[in-house]
Enzyme design. Structure first.
Site, short mmCIF file in Angstrom:
data_model
loop_
_atom_site.label_atom_id
_atom_site.label_comp_id
_atom_site.label_asym_id
_atom_site.label_seq_id
_atom_site.Cartn_x
_atom_site.Cartn_y
_atom_site.Cartn_z
N ASN A 1 -7.86 42.30 36.80
CA ASN A 1 -6.47 41.93 36.57
C ASN A 1 -5.60 42.72 37.54
OD1 ASN A 1 -6.48 40.16 34.03
ND2 ASN A 1 -7.83 41.89 33.52
N GLU A 2 -5.29 42.07 38.65
CA GLU A 2 -4.55 42.72 39.71
C GLU A 2 -3.06 42.78 39.37
OE1 GLU A 2 -6.07 44.29 41.85
OE2 GLU A 2 -7.66 43.21 42.88
N PRO A 3 -2.27 43.58 40.12
CA PRO A 3 -0.83 43.66 39.86
C PRO A 3 -0.21 42.26 39.74
CG PRO A 3 -1.44 45.27 41.50
CD PRO A 3 -2.68 44.47 41.21
N THR B 1 -8.30 46.11 46.90
CA THR B 1 -9.54 45.97 46.13
C THR B 1 -10.67 45.51 47.04
OG1 THR B 1 -8.27 45.42 44.16
CG2 THR B 1 -10.58 44.72 44.18
#
Ligand code: F6R
Length: 672
Positions: free
Chosen positions: A200-202, A219
């Site tokens: 769950n990225e920014p 990432t």
């Protein structure tokens, strides 16, 4: 050795190395208890007043991993007693490797059964085949599932092979399966440097569920070494959502090493923000973050504890605080006033230690005495306040270098001085470093050899190696021939540098520690064989000084393992008479430098010495110009080294000490 004993030793090592007793320095805090992970609401104690997530700081990543594994094991057993399934949410990446290792040990040695475990993995790269060695599917089988009795039908991992138009139904079904199993009892998590949990990225929403996501550049950059380059890292992943994670009954997030310190500080002390998805865990009322000392090092209570509560002001803390005070006020040590101390949370230091004048002088003298142009000790001089002993005049010195080049990158100037000042300097290259030689470089060397050997009978072997290079598959271990070739390239480069610095070849030792020789980026755990090889060399040389790379950034990185090998060897040798005369100095690798307050020996360099060091680094040609393992710093190693040494010199100057072109820094490690 039992893991408990091992653990105790580890704790001892790290306390010694870092002198980090800051966790327990608050006057009004309870004396240190064996850490327990049991959840406590954040903000309940004065020292955690900046913190919005419950966290436990362990002495080391091994201790933290064992605590996590034991909480998982206790839950599995409790569920077994009640004839229930235990639903585990599992993570991959480097952080949980030691947790899985301990779970496997508990299964093999203590009979922990996984028959009642149903597992759901957080994520998988998309698209990626299950068989790919980089897949989280392969990772989970290699690290855990192949070694325990979990039932195959109870294993769930997002499928990186599902067709594009099937992904959505797949994700919905994944959520349904979790619900049908009764929801996740315990979810373990790592944290990415973007602040991601799962992938769950920014920008991820609090209500997000299992779905595909585009990976952030950072990432992909961090994953690049395992994929042999960022261009091979998939751009997408399937990940459980934030809501999926927050629905777990218990969450344990682990973070190890300095690389995680900055994001951990933001996650724990910052406001909830979709830009740092880990902060959503602040909404979950049963989450514990398990940290090692390095990952916790940016928390306010660790970094600047005087801003949080009253402290026990030992010498280490006084130095740390005064160095910080110089930074925030922009003043040199001797110009700090009572007012500066009072206005920056250090009034109790003044109260307990007298005036700014006394504190300033004490700090100034300490720093002044750390500076020496005689790293092997200054002969015929009073050494009461010098970092090293004057006697014996000529010392036997053993310099350990994790890879063939860390010696010159990290302490080339000191190395040069030790030789120049007549000491018997031995260099020990701990690993072959073969994985870091590119195929292009290897081929160049082979072709030169081929040209030379055209008529010789060694030619078929060369042709064979060229064929192996052409058929090279990054997913499989490199062949023995290729490993030997690349190891030899690094060996010859090292000898170029050591000859340039004036060391006879017989004083250069290539240990080739077996843990490194996998032909892959992933290494084996360290074994007694690694320790024995190191012990044999120490016993042979009986050194008065040992230099070693004290890198603590990555618990699974080569430098860290190389350091553990040396520490374990010292532990096993410490009763030998000659060890009483052996002092150990730690330098830091290319990535970090000691903080000013940690430095116990500062070796200045003149501009000419800086140039000599540069030249020595240049002998390591395969590690120049866009190397394979660049890390998250794009500068070349020699530039990194020069900028770092110049920065240390500037810090000394800014604090009011003499101005040098460059300084190399060391911290002593007391093992007796
Ligand atoms: C892995 C995962 C990721 C990692 C994170 C940290 O399943 O979901 O969130 O936990 O990228 O990775 P490491 O532990 O390799 O630093």
């Amino acid at each position: 050795m039992t893991p408990q004993k091992k653990l105790k030793k580890k704790i001892y090592y790290e306390q010694e190395v870092l002198n980090l007793t800051f966790t327990f320095i608050f006057l009004d805090m309870q004396p240190p208890l064996p850490p327990s992970l049991s959840y406590k609401a954040p903000g309940s104690f004065e020292e955690t007043r900046y913190e919005k997530l419950h966290n436990v700081i362990c002495e080391s990543s091994s201790e933290g991993s064992i605590l996590i594994a034991h909480e998982i094991a206790a839950l599995i057993k409790e569920k077994q007693k009640n004839n229930q399934n235990c639903i585990l949410g599992l993570a991959t990446g480097s952080s949980p490797i030691s947790v899985y290792r301990e779970l496997v040990r508990l299964h093999k040695e203590e009979g922990l059964s996984f028959k009642n475990v149903i597992s759901f993995n957080l994520d998988e790269y998309y698209p990626l085949a299950k068989e790919d060695v980089q897949s989280y599917h392969s990772f989970m089988y290699a690290q855990l599932f192949n070694h325990v009795d979990i039932l195959p039908e109870n294993i769930h991992i997002p499928d990186g092979e599902v067709a594009l138009d099937e992904v959505r139904p797949f994700c919905i079904a994944y959520e349904e399966k979790i619900k049908a199993a009764g929801g996740i009892d315990l979810q373990i998590l790592g944290i990415g440097r973007t602040g991601h949990i799962g992938f769950n990225e920014p920008g991820s929403h609090e209500n997000s569920q299992t779905r595909t996501i585009t990976l952030d550049h950072l990432t992909r950059f961090d994953a690049a070494p395992s994929f042999q380059g960022i261009e091979n890292v998939p751009r997408k992943a399937i990940t459980m959502g934030i809501q999926t994670i927050l629905s777990a009954k218990r969450v344990l997030l682990m973070a190890w090493g300095t690389n995680k310190a900055e994001i951990i500080q933001k996650a724990i002390e910052g406001p909830i923000s979709s830009m740092i998805p880990t902060t959503y865990l602040q909404l979950h009322k049963n989450t514990t973050l398990v940290l090692d000392q390095e990952a916790a090092s940016e928390l306010t209570r660790i970094k600047t504890p005087w801003l949080v509560g009253s402290c026990l002001w030992d010498e280490a803390l006084r130095s740390k605080a005064i160095a910080w005070l110089c930074g925030v006020t922009g003043k040199s040590i001797l110009k700090l006033t009572d007012e500066d101390y009072n206005q920056n949370g250090m009034s109790d230091l003044l109260a307990s230690n007298g005036s700014a004048y006394d504190l300033n002088i004490e700090m100034f003298n300490r720093l002044q005495r750390s500076i020496t142009g005689w790293p092997g000790g200054k002969p015929n001089s009073d050494d009461t306040y010098r970092p090293e002993r004057a006697e014996p005049k000529k010392k036997r010195i053993l310099l350990f270098s994790p890879h063939p080049d860390d010696d010159v990158i990290s302490m080339g100037g000191t190395f040069d001085r030790l030789v120049e000042q007549g000491h018997e300097v031995h260099i020990a290259y701990q690993t072959s470093g073969n994985i870091a030689v590119s195929n292009q470089d290897a081929r160049r060397f082979l072709e030169v050899t081929q040209d030379l050997l055209e008529v010789d009978n060694a030619y078929p072997k060369v042709a064979q190696l060229i064929k192996e290079l052409e058929e090279y598959n990054p997913q499989l271990p490199a062949t023995r021939g290729l490993c030997a070739l690349k190891g030899s390239i690094r060996k010859r480069e090292s000898l170029g540098a050591t000859r340039y610095l004036g060391i006879p070849d017989e004083q250069v030792h290539f240990i080739n520690l077996p843990f490194y020789e996998t032909g892959l980026i992933d290494k084996k755990p360290l074994s007694q064989e690694d320790i024995d090889l190191t012990k044999q060399l120490i016993e042979k040389i009986k050194p008065h000084q040992i230099y070693a790379a004290g890198d603590l950034a990555d618990p699974h990185g080569t430098h860290r393992v190389c350091l553990d090998v040396i520490f374990e060897a010292l532990e096993q040798l410490k009763t030998k008479a000659y060890m009483k005369d052996c002092w150990v100095w730690l330098y830091r690798g290319a990535w970090h430098e000691w903080e000013i307050h940690e430095i116990e020996m500062a070796v200045p360099m003149s501009p000419d010495q800086v140039l000599r060091k540069r030249k020595a680094i240049f002998y390591h040609q395969s590690q120049k110009d866009g190397v394979m393992f660049q890390g998250n710093d794009h500068r070349e190693f020699w530039i990194r080294a020069e900028e770092r040494n110049a920065a240390t010199a500037k810090k000394y100057k800014d604090m009011g000490l003499a101005e040098y072109a460059a300084i190399e820094a060391f911290k002593r490690y007391h093992f007796l």
